[in-house]
Enzyme design. Structure first.
Site, mmCIF file in Angstrom:
data_model
loop_
_atom_site.group_PDB
_atom_site.id
_atom_site.type_symbol
_atom_site.label_atom_id
_atom_site.label_comp_id
_atom_site.label_asym_id
_atom_site.label_seq_id
_atom_site.Cartn_x
_atom_site.Cartn_y
_atom_site.Cartn_z
ATOM 1 N N SER A 102 -5.436 -8.446 7.933
ATOM 2 C CA SER A 102 -4.312 -7.247 8.142
ATOM 3 C C SER A 102 -3.715 -7.222 9.380
ATOM 4 C CB SER A 102 -4.875 -5.976 7.586
ATOM 5 O OG SER A 102 -5.735 -5.343 8.409
ATOM 6 N N ASP B 121 -6.902 4.646 12.789
ATOM 7 C CA ASP B 121 -5.519 5.224 12.617
ATOM 8 C C ASP B 121 -5.481 6.459 12.043
ATOM 9 O OD1 ASP B 121 -4.420 3.314 14.269
ATOM 10 O OD2 ASP B 121 -4.304 1.807 12.766
ATOM 11 N N ASP C 209 0.885 -1.277 0.021
ATOM 12 C CA ASP C 209 -0.077 0.036 0.136
ATOM 13 C C ASP C 209 0.950 1.356 -0.128
ATOM 14 O OD1 ASP C 209 -1.861 -1.987 0.713
ATOM 15 O OD2 ASP C 209 -3.136 -0.409 1.551
ATOM 16 N N ARG D 96 0.526 5.141 17.722
ATOM 17 C CA ARG D 96 0.278 6.267 17.056
ATOM 18 C C ARG D 96 0.750 7.642 17.375
ATOM 19 N NH1 ARG D 96 0.610 2.612 13.663
ATOM 20 N NH2 ARG D 96 -1.278 1.484 12.841
#
Lengths: 414, 414, 414, 414
Positions: free
Chosen positions: A178, A122, A14, A93
């Site tokens: 994922s 996210d 990606d 994050r």
């Protein structure tokens, strides 16, 4: 004039396509990979990005910062989302965002780009953190870009694009889910996990062994020491080995916890954008630390202080999950919670068994022994407690209960 | 005129001596034993009380009431005290109190007596319940009676008194802890457990086997069905056997959960009278039901409804622990929580493994599938979600975050 | 050996009789009168106590401490009980208790005695404070003493006893209510006020004039300045006169507020001992400060910080009302609330009118202007706000709302 | 094919221009004016819209629905935003939204349009309500439309456009603030009010007279009756006139309250979109009802039920302010709060004076007299209360307080 973008790069399909797409758009792209403990061949990923056309690839090791400035406070605060999720991704994050923003400042870039999807948490976390740290930053989120989304409607489109542009594509078929990994946890979602009634396959787990077939058959005891709510040391009682550096403590607990298959959860959770999603998580070391801290905290805190602290904790867990680590409310809640932890110092013995960790003994580091008072609670000595006082205590507590009956009649019995 | 006392009788040394002591005081004593699922030879205990001089001994089987009117609602409400204790003793107290008060009404007794200690929670629970159900009842609590306490300063005094009055004393030495058992759990406290750093011996556990050495080596899957938050059925996936009656469900889960060593906790908790005490608990079936309900609840409830419900739940758990089952606030909280459970209907697959139970799959019984929306959350289809909306969502959420920086400067990064 | 008692002495009939009664019991009695701003002839009261037989009479002026260490923090925290009562009596109790305990230490007295009744809050406050400050102190509460209560069943018994022992009794008939006065407020309760449907007579009020008939016909504007939530200065805009010392500020606001008839409430409140009681209160200066602080606080605090702070504030108000000023939970809540006030600095213009005070203008002392952003909110300029962002914000917020309809059907419209 | 739009039309300059703009875009526009009690010449506005080109103009009188289904429940719930704002605009929005959605259904329109700005709360309220009631509706919000905003950068652009298209423009200069009026309140914001330190001019107020110069010089007493928390009747004690229909009650209270200048506030509040804004509000009748309900509620509710209810109330006030009237969480909170009001029945005497209303007497409609127990609280009789019980009550409550000293040393005294 060419505009600079800092791209949160992972080395995967990606973000590699996003990198190329940004270059095609005319941006200069500086890739940043933050090492938060994920298993990754950073050198290879670096080379890949350079090959695609990144003007610079920064690999920044923030593992220790992540443990000390994010995970340790989270353990100290007892953060848990919806009573089960230890916030492994949520905590990483802001740590990564700091690195991104530092790069944006250093390279004088006006843009940050990331590969987070438009349905997830996210994107919110990265962007709120970025706005907090650099209020005038601009965000490029290709997965919310109409043109990008039209072009790349599925994985096949990405693969085709990659091949066309000479971006290497892993020969290994992608897992049907994922993954997000760091030193605190690995999360699994999407793909086959989207059906919440479909049981996650055993092959999915990476940090933990199957507790039933692969874990040791004998338990292990650890002494977990806290100082003002922060993990201070862990001693393996079977080997006597002691760990005191935050990173080493967590690394050790992940290894030993993983070898016992500790810290797996399979849940449906509420995302900030209003969806329910299913996630599977492995958090071996975090689970052990959370368990130990929870035990010591109730042991050390006054009952009513604990009640208030838990209200603050629940709010803070939501703030962190939702991406508000850097926010007025989170900074406030955190300062308040830290105050509560002043006396949370001592040792908890945690027993590791296949699949779970359990606190089995604890003591305070306070000279006075802290708030647990063995004499006071003893059935054998009065310890200063006058049993007869309880009569009046109960009678006065019954006043409202009886008044209700007088005024409104009998209580329903079921 | 002789006054009548209803004595909560257990058959043990304490309440047998209390029975005799009350008779010596000139009371007529009617003993009541409530069968809440504890292992007890009720016939023998009955004869013992009659031999000592009880004018009547009532043995009342409230096991099914206990499950249906106390345990099931507790599971529905998700009650847990200080995040770990499933309230096994706390829930039994109001159930037993109802039986005591019914006896007091039937026999026109002005007094209730119990053998609970002056430092504990049970005295509060029994008495608040009694005052709620029969506001003018009078309580005799010998362990708060100065004369009684002076006479019986320890177990030896009780034994001597028993022997002197022909009360049989068990030849078996007393366990170095005290126990409270019912169909939901067994609790252990006092004695050697008063030192919170002393690990509880394996020999203590009665409802659960040692998960490491005695549990089956293969996991077992159960389907746990709920209807509006109440357990409705349990199916053993390995045998296909289904249980639907509340009592049978709990009995089955205790057996199978116990055989896997599930549901042990070792904690320090905050008592209502202001002490901290250490307790060890086994709650095999309750642990499985709590785990399954928690999973389904987050799956079925709107995020914000869940937040509010958990506030009410936490309050209710404190009410129940503190003895306020029959109180204006508990009745109110319960009605509110029940409303939240209307849509909590569906099935959870729970995997039992040695020492723990874990939810691994779930589905809603709602025709629409409930609030989990597989298309909406899917990474492969948009499902009606417009990704670009998230940009504005994040931007507006960042307004306060950025305003704080404008007004007061940068956030602290650690 | 003669035991010493510190008696909280008021100079009135009750505590004078208690003084004599304690002397009769063989105690040496040291009377303490704390000047918290009540109107009292301390010299006369002192002489009266000495005449009755007190070995010592301490008159201690704690007015400034009361304002600085109790009232100012209460204003800073925004404390209000059950949304209306400004805690005038509740706040004075810990201040007086400190004086009592200091006397007990100085005179090495083992006992404290007070004249508070057995149904009220003050007994709880005095005693919890005393136990907190001197854990081994012993309390004598004659109005809970069976013998005392039997002897003195009403006011007439006290008068008779006083006359018999040469204790002067005021010729003035007692008011048909009881009163507690200090610099923050005067409270009225009991007597004719016990009927909550009986309107309190105008003659009752002492600190405030009748706003309708006696207050000035023109309003007055005050500038009230706060620094980190604490009152820092008050300026009378009509005279320009400025007050900066806490005691002077409150004194001035009481005068001017009283002259406008500001700060009267007539409520039924919930006492800690489980009763509902009716109270009438006058708090002129406190009302003005509360009003001003509330205005500035919402102006200065981030919305979510305010939400959390108010949760803490509500808990703190209950703690203070219930007598837990010195307690782990109150100390904790107070520290947390103080943190929230760091940026609550600025000026509020309050308009005084007959019967009420109202905030009409405010500004921040922060250099940046604080969180209020005139450009951002302006209808005429965008101020950095992108209106279109609101579309996505609303859309994402509607996800849960629409999901609920999909899953469970239409919302009820009434 | 021409698409239909339902436009929330006010008759003013903004929505008249929007109407024309929508027509220019090719839409068929059906205007809807909901009469929620604002002073408006609906016939003239209707004609104006038809003249501009609306295909239909619906004027729907929802005043009674607004009072019964929105205002009455808000009073019952005790809703107040940030402790001061009675939610006059917030409550009207869902009521108007229902009318808009009904029109959309009736006319099979795919679009709703409104003239709310992009910085405000109303856009959120209208749209969330619309999505809740008709999940697939599409919204046109011109003030968030880039092209529209570019074209109309200020009031002058609107006037020019209106003139150009023959839309009549009021000769009267616009007030230097904006206004929203309905039967519950009038709000004022923007313009000169954007400076929070600028005092609002007396000329601004429309529903209330200047309390100091224009209100009657004698107070008036009203009896306000509630049934399960809902206003049931109001009696003017000076005339004996009684009002029982919701709309008439509110109309009467607005008149009499307005004549006394009651219900003005001037505040800065936190908007949902993250801004702070200054608002001036007049809510004469609502203020009286809120005051009376608050008084009766504390009088009627058990203390702990009240505590829980207020937590729910605070959440509900935020939901309503933020636009979530139709949401899972608001429906849930409302049902919970309604339960709490079962016993809130009785009469409150409210005294109206210039500028404020104050409760001065209250009684329960419950046969038992409800929870207020005059004997129990009396200083003259024991009423079943055993004063000595308070000794034990205090002692047990002091356990934690003293334990804290033992463990951690003395409390800080300031």
């Amino acid at each position: 004039m060419v505009e600079k973008v800092i791209l949160a790069y992972s080395g995967g399909l990606d973000t590699s396509c996003i990198l190329k797409w940004l270059l095609d758009k005319g941006y200069e792209v500086i890739c940043l990979m933050a090492d938060v403990g994920q298993k990754e061949d950073f050198a290879a990923a670096r080379q890949k990005a350079l090959n695609i056309g990144a003007s610079e690839v920064i690999v920044t090791d923030v593992k220790e910062k992540f443990v000390e400035h994010y995970i340790w406070p989270a353990i100290q605060m007892g953060l848990i989302y919806e009573e089960r999720y230890l916030l492994g991704t949520s905590l990483a994050r802001p740590c990564i965002s700091v690195a991104l923003v530092e790069a944006a400042k250093k390279y004088d870039a006006k843009y940050l780009a990331h590969g987070a999807t438009g349905k997830g948490n996210d994107q919110v976390r990265f962007e709120l953190n970025a706005y907090a740290l650099l209020p005038h930053i601009k965000i490029i989120a290709p997965w919310r870009d109409e043109e990008f989304c039209k072009r790349f409607q599925g994985r096949l489109d990405l693969i085709e694009y990659a091949k066309k542009h000479g971006i290497p594509v892993s020969a290994k078929p992608a897992a049907p889910w994922s993954t997000d990994a760091n030193i605190l946890h690995i999360s699994y979602e999407s793909g086959v996990l989207e059906d919440p009634f479909h049981v996650a396959p055993e092959s999915l787990y990476e940090m933990t062994v199957d507790p039933i077939t692969k874990a040791p058959k004998i338990p292990k005891r650890l002494s977990v020491h806290f100082s003002s709510g922060l993990p201070a040391a862990v001693v393996d009682q079977s080997t006597g080995k002691q760990y005191t550096k935050p990173f080493e403590i967590l690394q050790f607990l992940n290894e030993v916890g993983g070898s016992y298959g500790i810290g797996r959860i399979d849940i449906v959770e509420n995302r900030f954008v209003g969806l329910k999603s299913r996630g599977v998580y492995e958090t071996p070391g975090g689970n052990i630390l959370f368990t130990a801290h929870q035990d010591l905290e109730v042991f050390c805190l006054d009952r009513e202080v604990l009640r208030t602290k838990q209200v603050l904790r629940n709010r803070m867990a939501d703030y962190v999950y939702n991406g508000f680590w850097f926010s007025p409310e989170a900074q406030y809640a955190r300062r308040c919670i830290e105050i509560s932890q002043e006396h949370v110092s001592g040792e908890v013995v945690v027993e590791l068994a296949p699949g779970y960790a359990r606190a089995i003994a604890r003591k305070s580091a306070n000279k006075s022994g802290g708030l647990y008072n063995e004499e006071l609670v003893s059935m054998d000595v009065h310890g200063g407690y006058v049993a007869n006082d309880a009569s009046g205590f109960i009678a006065i507590n019954s006043v409202r209960i009886r008044e209700h009956v007088r005024a409104f009649g009998d209580y329903e019995q079921h």
